[in-house]
Design a protein around this motif. Structure first.
Motif, short mmCIF file in Angstrom:
data_model
loop_
_atom_site.label_atom_id
_atom_site.label_comp_id
_atom_site.label_asym_id
_atom_site.label_seq_id
_atom_site.Cartn_x
_atom_site.Cartn_y
_atom_site.Cartn_z
N ALA A 225 0.82 -1.21 0.00
CA ALA A 225 0.00 0.00 0.00
C ALA A 225 0.85 1.26 0.00
O ALA A 225 0.52 2.25 -0.66
N ASP B 206 -9.59 2.03 -2.78
CA ASP B 206 -8.59 1.17 -2.16
C ASP B 206 -8.87 1.02 -0.66
O ASP B 206 -9.48 1.89 -0.03
N GLU B 207 -8.42 -0.11 -0.11
CA GLU B 207 -8.65 -0.36 1.31
C GLU B 207 -7.77 0.51 2.20
O GLU B 207 -8.08 0.69 3.38
N LYS B 208 -6.68 1.05 1.67
CA LYS B 208 -5.79 1.88 2.46
C LYS B 208 -6.11 3.36 2.25
O LYS B 208 -6.28 3.82 1.12
N ARG C 50 -6.13 5.97 -1.22
CA ARG C 50 -7.33 6.69 -1.68
C ARG C 50 -7.07 8.18 -1.77
O ARG C 50 -7.45 8.84 -2.75
N GLU D 202 5.51 -1.21 3.80
CA GLU D 202 4.05 -1.19 3.84
C GLU D 202 3.55 0.04 4.57
O GLU D 202 2.56 0.65 4.19
N SER D 203 4.24 0.41 5.63
CA SER D 203 3.80 1.55 6.42
C SER D 203 4.68 2.76 6.26
O SER D 203 4.61 3.70 7.03
N VAL E 221 2.20 5.28 4.82
CA VAL E 221 0.87 5.25 5.38
C VAL E 221 0.87 5.76 6.81
O VAL E 221 -0.04 6.45 7.25
N ASP E 222 1.92 5.44 7.57
CA ASP E 222 1.99 5.88 8.96
C ASP E 222 3.39 6.36 9.24
O ASP E 222 4.18 5.72 9.90
N GLU F 185 -7.41 -6.53 -5.65
CA GLU F 185 -7.22 -5.87 -4.36
C GLU F 185 -7.77 -6.74 -3.22
O GLU F 185 -7.39 -6.59 -2.09
#
Length: 1348
Positions: free
Chosen positions: A398, A449-451, A455, A1136-1137, A1140-1141, A1347
């Protein structure tokens, strides 16, 4: 001089004496020894006279001392002495090498050189931080450490000084000038010695010099001392790169390797030094050395491999790499571009870095798109980079997807000012191509998207693409953007608003306008205030400002006389398209859509209260209406058929409440006379009445309804500007409105507008509030009295005509309408309007006397009832529900309004409302009753609470409107806590997740996935097991019996059946509930499924012979193997993160690690308790020969694969269980493979029967059946053999490896073929070369095909 030489020689003799004596410890040389020797060497170097040093060598020779003795003593001091002594010894050693006629080959040894480097490293380590000024060269004195002053002053350096005392003084004795001298002389020494024969010394030198800028930065900071230090380091490293010190390529590689850590550091000065040295000094050397050039060319690749994964350090790494790339030649840059493209197929961290590098490469290097190239060379490296970046937008990670989308949006913005670049970019990206796999398809998937980060990035890219390319939107992409406006995250809602508003700004066609109006205005009720403000600003810009510009016709100023002819002349001079842009008419039409209207009202109210509405808006709307009328009249068409542009009157009625002075009374008066005259000329009846009775004059009817709607908004506008009306005009208008109301011949939509307008005019006319209430009460009572007379007359007429003929029997001839029927229809129409008027009057005046009204309404709603009390009333043998359905519906609606004002009356009639809701066959009545019950629930919560379960039956109503209305109303009541999530309420809401209507499914997904997940996070977990039994309508479990509810009621809210459609619907509900659960609740749900269903079935509590019990058991097996209930074995890689984070810290990581450890322990314990239940249940199903054995074995197979490492101990401890499971698994897989092969053979046989036979085979037709039979027999044998092999391999891969202690391979290795060892090669039967299999192993694809 003589004395100094004598002291030096004497101390060397003493050292030799102690060295020869084994019992005595050899003391280090003293400060005076180094001071004398340094003075001697300084004099020699300054005077360029070798006589002093020659005298020293002569004295040493006379005492049988060689220069090696001198070097060994100095090396000992460099190794073990205090810092100041060690550094002084280093300075002496270098001076000794630089002295004239110095025996360099004798004095220079690798060990002494390493001691020199060690001394330099010791001197710069552990320096006191925070005292950089004390080390400045301009100070001209030594540093005095305050913490050492209390221990005594500096010693004079006695001959046998204590080592401990020297250590205590090392901080105060350190002089940075000595370090400068050492580095300066080290540079000079590098010209005398050649380190090509001493590679270890060369490597140590490079590493030592590379550490100096890093360590000393903490001490000196950004000061002149630090700048001088790094200058010396640059000079030394340049000396190292000379060919005399070895192969330049290897030396340069070692230098760059040492500098790479500095280049990747976040310290700006250190990184600046390293980059400056590489891009300037080393590049100058590279011009004359191919080896150095190759090393620099490989440096960006090395940095890419060593780059960190966190966001900020990675950005610095990308910046550093690009600075090096910029100074490279064009061919070398292309080589690195190709390397970056290959990185996008590598590991996750490399793909993430490559995505960032592509952005910098394309935006900073020259002509990436090849715009200056010839047509034959049109395909450039920049296009490859963009295509690769688009591919990374579908990466499995993601963080990489999000980063690729963000970088792609930056690329789009980069070329926003270049038309040629835009054309090439549009061609490469394929924006606007709605085909499968195009950019529109990609953006649609990423917007959903799930993340969250993905999106948001996708929406940002859509906004940039829209601003650059304008039109070309796929409908599904617009819908995805509209759905994103309801995302639970504020940042994504803002991004979605920006994206879809940019699309509306650039391309205001019908589809974009519709999606924008259905997505953005509703956010005026958002919880986030900034989104509300953005919604208001966009509505001002994209709606009101456009309408203002479209209103090109000027109205006369307020107070001037309205001149229709002047307006007409001005309009006819202008082009129709300029006066009415197509997008404006479509915009106005969509504004009055029923789903948009409430939000437009709220926006206009908010803007009006903030005084942000401009008078030009009202003027423009009046101009649009006048222009429409004038254009119609210019075509010589009847004014009766004209209607204003849809939405114009509605919007004017909303803005006029705050722009009263901008509305012209002459304009309102003219159109009121026009609309009112038309209504007076024709007898407006209810649309339903006309359609049901005669079914003709449809165009006139629709036009009449449109005019009625315009009159409603016109009356609202008049009410808004009543304070500005002339007194005489206001009085005449009030009298006219009351007269119209008393006739009871208006359309129902007009009644409320007339009542509200009349009340407003009375309040404007009255001097105070009491006088206004008195005036309102007076005409309300008049209207109620007349309405009761009309209703009573209608009931009486119906009672008289009941025995003779039906009220709605049409004439037999069909050519002429019966006068009696017309009169009865007119009476009924007036009665309907009267009943509706009563309801409107109750709302504005709740205290009005309803004693005469209530019995009449009771008569209507109970007509035809079998109740003995009702039979006493005359004329009620036939139900008005059949003879006058519209009157019947309005009677219930009006009675509900009266009950809202009278609690005692509500207690009597609420049971009747519930009863009618259950048995009514009229969808419109059921819809009104649901609305009424929702109002009752707010006003009389305790009275309605016991009827909530009956109201929820409307969630399964046949009419979609009733289901949707019930869902919305109950959801609002639940959110406001008027209704609680208890009993069966939650379980009945579940069916909305799989409703036939897409709108209801979307509402349900939002309720369960966003609202309930926050408001009631444990609701899904607590009700999950019960939901399985309710949805299957299962009563075969002793602990889940529903005896208190009727069977028909349970069946209504179940999805009973074992067919594929029913199972998929139930599974969709289960998945939605599982997605709301936290990881610990997923584990607990897994345990509850095993304990309450599987264990209950094995113990006989759940009857597995019952059809519903079997459905429950099969659903449980499917739930246990679905991916939503399984927890990942890890929390993802840093990539992955990464984006995102990015704000997480070490504390969060530690918490996550502890959580993973707890989760793993719980999973292991869970599976440990699950396996025995499966074994026992398997035996039970086998004994009953149940068809569920296949589902159980499939579930067990998946569990064994997923939790193989966790059940290792269980299977090893119980060998018998292991053998049984292996045998059963192999048997099941064998039967499954056989059935699959049989189906394939059968399908081949059916296919061959439809093929056209060959001519030769037709000639020999008698042999065909035998050949085919033989072929089928051979295929069956082959299928059986394949089945055996497949089953055996699958069972062994799952279970047999467990006994050998093999661990589960990583996820990435599951799709890679395994290489067999040489010992097994003989038995494998494979003749494929190992290098072929190895090449297949290395090939990996990181694109995500789905996805989900």
């Amino acid at each position: 001089m003589e004395e100094a030489i004598a002291r030096i020689v004497t101390e060397l003799e003493d050292i030799r004496h102690f060295h020869n004596s084994t019992n005595s410890e050899v003391p280090p040389i003293s400060d005076s020894f180094l001071s004398d020797l340094q003075t001697l060497l300084d004099d020699t170097l300054s005077a360029d006279d070798s006589e002093p040093i020659d005298r020293l060598y002569e004295e040493l020779s006379s005492k049988s001392l060689s220069p090696s003795n001198l070097v060994s003593s100095i090396a000992s001091a460099m190794d073990s002495g205090p810092t100041h002594l060690s550094l002084s010894a280093s300075n002496v050693y270098l001076s000794l090498l630089l002295s004239p006629n110095s025996p360099v080959f004798t004095l220079f040894t690798p060990m002494a050189f390493l001691s020199l480097l060690r001394s330099i490293r010791r001197s710069i380590k552990n320096r006191p931080i925070g005292q950089p000024a004390s080390f400045e060269l301009s100070q001209g004195h030594h540093v005095a450490a305050k913490r050492k002053k209390s221990r005594g002053a500096r010693g004079s350096g006695s001959k046998n000084g204590s080592y401990n005392e020297d250590c205590e003084r090392e901080e105060s004795e350190f002089d940075v000038r000595v370090l400068f001298s050492v580095l300066e002389r080290l540079q000079a020494v590098m010209r005398l010695i050649h380190l090509d024969r001493f590679p270890d010394s060369l490597k140590s030198l490079i590493q030592t010099v590379a550490k100096i800028p890093v360590i000393t930065f903490e001490v000196f900071g950004n000061s002149g001392t630090y700048n001088q230090l790094i200058n010396f380091c640059s000079l030394i490293l340049l000396e190292v790169l000379r060919p005399e010190h070895g192969d330049q390529a290897n030396t340069a590689a070692e230098v760059l390797k040492s500098l790479s850590s500095m280049i990747l550091q976040h310290k700006s000065n250190v990184r600046t030094f390293a980059l400056g040295f590489v891009t300037h000094q080393m590049m100058d050397v590279a011009k004359g050395s191919n080896g150095v050039r190759k090393a620099i060319v490989n440096l960006p690749k090395y940095l890419a491999q060593k780059a960190p994964e966190k966001s900020e350090p990675r950005a610095l790494a990308v910046e550093s790499i690009m600075k090096i790339i910029h100074v490279m030649e064009f061919q070398d840059q292309n080589v690195f571009v190709e390397y970056v493209l290959k990185m996008t197929q590598g590991k996750a961290n490399l793909r993430l870095l490559a995505v960032d590098l592509i952005l910098m490469l394309v935006t900073t290097l020259k002509d990436p798109l090849g715009l200056n190239l010839e047509k034959e060379m049109k395909y450039s490296w920049g296009m490859k980079c963009i295509q690769t970046l688009i591919q990374r937008c579908s990466d499995v990670i993601a963080g990489i997807r999000a980063r690729a989308l963000l970088n792609l949006s930056q690329l789009v913005g980069f070329w926003s000012g270049d038309e040629n670049g835009q054309a090439v970019l549009k061609e490469v990206m394929g924006f606007g191509n709605a085909g499968e796999g195009g950019l529109d398809d990609l953006l649609r998937n990423r917007c959903m998207d799930e993340k969250a980060a993905v999106r948001k990035a996708a929406l940002l890219l859509v906004a940039k693409l829209t601003a650059l390319f304008g039109s070309g939107f796929d409908g599904s992409l617009l819908k995805a953007m509209g759905m994103a406006c309801s995302d639970p995250l504020v940042s994504i809602r803002k991004a979605a608003i920006s994206a879809i508003s940019e699309a509306f700004r650039q391309c205001p066609d019908e589809s974009v306008t519709t999606e924008w109006l259905h997505s953005v205005p509703r956010l005026i009720s958002d919880d986030e205030s900034s989104i509300q403000e953005e919604c208001e600003n966009l509505f001002l810009e994209l709606v009101l400002d456009r309408i203002t510009k479209a209103g090109t016709v000027s109205l006369p100023k307020c107070g001037s006389k309205f001149n229709y002819s002047n307006v007409k002349e001005n309009i006819l001079e202008k082009d129709d398209e300029m006066l009415f842009p197509e997008d404006i008419l479509g915009l106005l039409k969509e504004i009055c859509n029923g789903e948009v209207t409430p939000w437009v009202k709220k926006i206009c109210t908010s803007l009006g209260k903030k005084k942000r509405l401009k008078q030009k808006v009202a003027v423009a709307l009046q101009s649009i209406i006048q222009t429409s009328e004038s254009l119609w009249m210019s075509q010589s068409m009847a004014i009766e058929k004209w209607t204003a542009p849809p939405g114009a009157w509605f919007l004017l009625s909303e803005v006029s409440a705050y722009l009263a002075k901008a509305v012209n009374w002459d304009f309102l008066h003219h159109h009121w006379q026009l609309l009112d005259r038309d209504s007076m000329e024709r007898e407006v009846q209810s649309p339903l009445t006309q359609e049901d009775i005669y079914k003709e004059e449809d165009s006139t009817e629709s036009n009449s309804v449109a005019w009625a709607g315009d009159r409603v908004f016109l009356l609202q506008t008049i009410s808004n500007v009543a304070v500005e009306l002339p007194p005489e005009a206001a009085a005449d208008l009030a009298h006219n409105l009351l007269k119209r109301l008393q006739e009871f011949n208006m359309h129902s939509t007009e009644v409320n507008a007339h009542v509200k307008a009349l009340r407003t005019l009375c309040k404007r006319k009255a001097g105070n509030l009491e006088e206004a209430d008195g005036l309102v009460m007076k005409w309300v009572q008049q209207l109620l009295s007349k309405a009761s007379q009309i209703l009573e007359s209608c009931i009486s007429e119906d009672s008289k005509a009941n025995g003779k003929c039906s009220l709605f029997t049409p004439p037999i001839s069909g050519s002429k309408k019966s006068k009696k029927a017309k009169a009865m229809s007119s009476s009924l129409s007036r009665a309907v309007t009267a009943v509706y008027t009563i309801g409107s009057l109750v709302i504005i005046c709740p205290s009005a006397d309803m004693n005469t009204i209530i019995p009449l309404l009771h008569t209507v709603i109970t007509s035809g009832n079998s109740d003995p009390k009702v039979k006493k009333l005359p004329g009620l043998q036939v139900s008005l529900k059949e003879t006058a359905p519209l009157l019947y519906v309005h009677a219930w609606l009006t009675l509900g309004k009266i009950c809202l004002a009278d609690e005692k009356l509500a207690k009597r009639y609420i049971p009747l409302f519930v009863q009618e809701l259950e048995k009514s066959d009229c969808a419109s009545l059921r819809n009104n009753l649901v609305l009424t019950m929702a109002d009752f629930c707010i006003r009389y919560t305790a009275l309605v609470d016991c009827y909530i379960t009956k109201i929820t039956k409307s969630l399964c109503d046949q009419c979609e409107l009733v289901r949707r209305q019930t869902f919305i109303l109950l959801s609002r009541l639940l959110q406001r806590d008027y209704v609680k999530w208890r009993g069966v309420l939650f379980l009945r809401f579940l069916l909305s997740l799989v409703d036939e209507s897409e709108k209801i499914r979307q509402l349900a997904d939002f309720l369960f996935g966003n609202i309930l997940k926050v408001k009631a996070p444990l609701l899904a977990y607590n009700s999950f097991i019960e939901a399985i039994f309710v949805l299957n309508d299962c009563h075969a479990h002793n602990g889940h019996s529903d005896s208190h509810r009727s069977h028909s009621e349970n069946k209504l809210f179940s999805i009973r059946g074992n067919d594929e459609k029913s199972r998929s619907k139930r599974m969709c509900i289960y998945v939605s509930l599982l997605k709301q659960m936290a990881p610990e609740h997923l584990l607990a749900t897994f345990a509850k499924l095993c304990a309450e269903i599987l264990a209950a079935a094995s113990d006989g509590v759940l009857d597995i012979t019952d059809v519903t019990g079997q459905s429950v058991l099969q659903d449980t097996f499917q739930i246990l193997v679905c991916k939503e209930i399984r927890l990942p074995t890890n929390c993802g890689s840093p990539s992955e993160s990464a984006d995102v984070d990015e704000e997480g810290d070490s504390g969060t990581s530690a918490t996550a690690a502890r959580g993973r450890a707890v989760t793993q322990a719980l999973r292991k314990s869970l599976v440990h308790n699950t396996i025995p239940i499966f074994v026992e249940l398997k035996r039970l199903l086998e004994s009953k020969n149940s068809p569920l054995i296949g589902s159980l074995m499939e579930c067990l197979r998946v569990l064994l694969k997923d939790y193989k490492n966790d059940i290792d101990e269980i299977l090893v401890a119980d060998r018998q269980l292991q053998k049984e499971l292996m045998y059963d698994m192999q048997k099941y897989e064998k039967e499954k493979a056989k059935s699959t092969a049989a189906e394939v053979v059968a399908s081949g046989k059916r296919t061959s029967s439809f093929d056209s036979p060959d001519v030769s085979k037709i000639a020999s037709g008698k042999h065909v059946p035998d050949e085919f039979a033989g072929k089928v027999q051979d295929e069956s044998k082959l299928a059986s053999a394949m089945a055996d092999a497949t089953a055996e391999a699958m069972a062994r891969s799952v279970l047999k490896e467990v006994s050998k202690g093999k661990s589960t391979p990583p996820l990435s290795a599951l799709s890679v073929p395994k290489l067999k060892t040489d010992q097994r090669r003989g038995n494998s039967g494979s003749d494929r070369p190992l290098h072929v299999l190895e090449s297949l192993r290395k090939r990996q694809n990181f694109d995500s095909d789905g996805e989900n």
